[in-house]
Design a protein around this motif. Structure first.
Motif, PDB file in Angstrom:
ATOM      1  N   LEU A  53      66.622 -36.435  68.386  1.00 44.57           N
ATOM      2  CA  LEU A  53      66.524 -35.320  68.965  1.00 44.57           C
ATOM      3  C   LEU A  53      66.495 -33.648  68.416  1.00 44.57           C
ATOM      4  N   ALA A  93      73.758 -38.718  71.700  1.00 43.87           N
ATOM      5  CA  ALA A  93      73.021 -39.362  71.235  1.00 43.87           C
ATOM      6  C   ALA A  93      72.838 -40.228  70.905  1.00 43.87           C
ATOM      7  N   VAL A 120      69.184 -42.929  74.038  1.00 40.72           N
ATOM      8  CA  VAL A 120      67.609 -43.165  74.958  1.00 40.72           C
ATOM      9  C   VAL A 120      67.283 -44.151  75.244  1.00 40.72           C
ATOM     10  N   VAL A 159      63.991 -37.222  76.080  1.00 44.04           N
ATOM     11  CA  VAL A 159      64.728 -35.836  75.764  1.00 44.04           C
ATOM     12  C   VAL A 159      64.468 -34.801  75.490  1.00 44.04           C
TER      13      VAL A 159
END
Length: 344
Positions: A53, A93, A120, A159
């Protein structure tokens, strides 16, 4: 054993209530802060996700890692401060695929209140995920997707898309950063293939504390054996130790490896068991399986973590690798360059 999406919601509700009862209400969060000039507040569960990220987000994100350095994400239970931090985030995330087995309900509650939550690992092609063949987990997905850099690179676009939705003004930046990060991962993958190619096929055997390297094994032609299974909740039995000692002796394995988030005692038992059979096996070093290395170091980034792992493995098993790894940075204590990742 890993209980996929089986968080004790009552436990977390009690934590939240306790925070309010103490006179400190959890901050309200969620929503795009970039429009007012501030970076998006991102909370990532693990260091691997945080680095991803931060690399894509650059200066437009402020990333905090929730699971502390050295803690096991399979077992980690959010504490009061974690709940506050998650509730204040714009984006949460996670690696997903069952890795954060203690967090399922709190993640659902965040989505219900409007917080952007990205898993993710779930962006990866379902047909390329490995399934677990293990008592109690047969049919579950192996969540350790980051051990294959080429596969992990498949998370980048998701992302970019997620951050662009929360901060449309940064879309071009996120796309450029994502492409640059993917190129770095591709260079790492090429280095890893070259390094492992220096090992004779008979030496490509990796013995570790728990079964976290199946994607690594698939992509690089390495046979992997572990004391514990896909998760770290159960203790290894004597039969497990004996079976691995037999493998080490019969296959003339030269080195075994501990992991940064797991007690070394089971690996030490393997070394002692092999010695009792007249076979000397070395401790090859420490690998980063479920966590990146120390904050503020090259090993504390995803690229550095995997560079460290392959350099340690290949060197200990008799292959040829540069002492400082792909970029000569291993052990140098160099500060992170991917982004502003903070550890809590």
């Amino acid at each position: 054993m890993c209980r996929r999406q089986s968080l004790n919601f009552l436990y977390l509700a009690a934590i939240s209530a306790a925070a309010v009862g103490c006179g400190t209400a959890p901050p309200t969060g969620g929503g795009d802060t970039s429009g007012s000039g501030g970076p998006l507040k991102v909370v990532a569960t693990t260091g691997m996700v945080a680095d991803l990220l931060a690399a894509v987000g650059g200066d437009r994100v402020e990333v905090t890692t929730m699971v502390p350095q050295g803690a096991d994400p399979h077992l980690y239970k959010p504490v009061t401060n974690d709940v506050r931090m998650l509730r204040a985030a714009d984006v949460v995330a996670v690696s997903g695929l069952g890795l954060e087995g203690q967090m399922g309900e709190i993640l659902l509650s965040l989505e219900e209140k409007g917080t952007t939550v990205i898993s993710v690992g779930e962006a990866l092609p379902e047909g390329e995920l490995l399934m677990v063949v293990e008592e109690g987990h047969d049919g579950a997905v192996d969540p350790h997707v980051w051990t294959s850099p080429a596969f992990w690179s498949g998370c980048v676009d998701a992302v970019v898309e997620t951050l662009s939705a929360d901060d449309p003004d940064g879309a071009d930046t996120f796309k450029a950063n994502g492409e640059a990060y993917a190129a770095e991962i591709a260079a790492l993958d090429a280095f890893m293939k070259e390094a492992i190619a220096t090992l004779p096929e008979s030496a490509r055997k990796l013995v570790t504390a728990h079964d976290a390297f199946s994607y690594f094994a698939r992509d690089y032609g390495v046979e992997v054996a572990a004391v514990q299974g896909i998760t770290t909740e159960s203790e290894a039995g004597l039969a497990d130790i004996k079976a691995l000692v037999d493998l080490i002796v019969d296959s003339d394995i030269k080195a075994v490896f501990i992991e940064s988030t797991i007690s070394p005692r089971t690996i030490e038992a393997l070394i002692e068991g092999a010695a009792a059979r007249g076979h000397e096996v070395a401790l090859g070093g420490e690998l980063y399986a479920d966590a990146v290395g120390p904050p503020g170091t090259y090993e504390g980034t995803y690229l550095g973590m995997m560079d460290h792992n392959v350099t340690t493995i290949v060197g200990a098993l008799g292959g040829e690798v540069p002492e400082g790894g792909r970029l000569g940075k291993l052990g140098a204590g160099e500060a992170m360059e991917a982004g502003s990742v903070e550890a809590e």
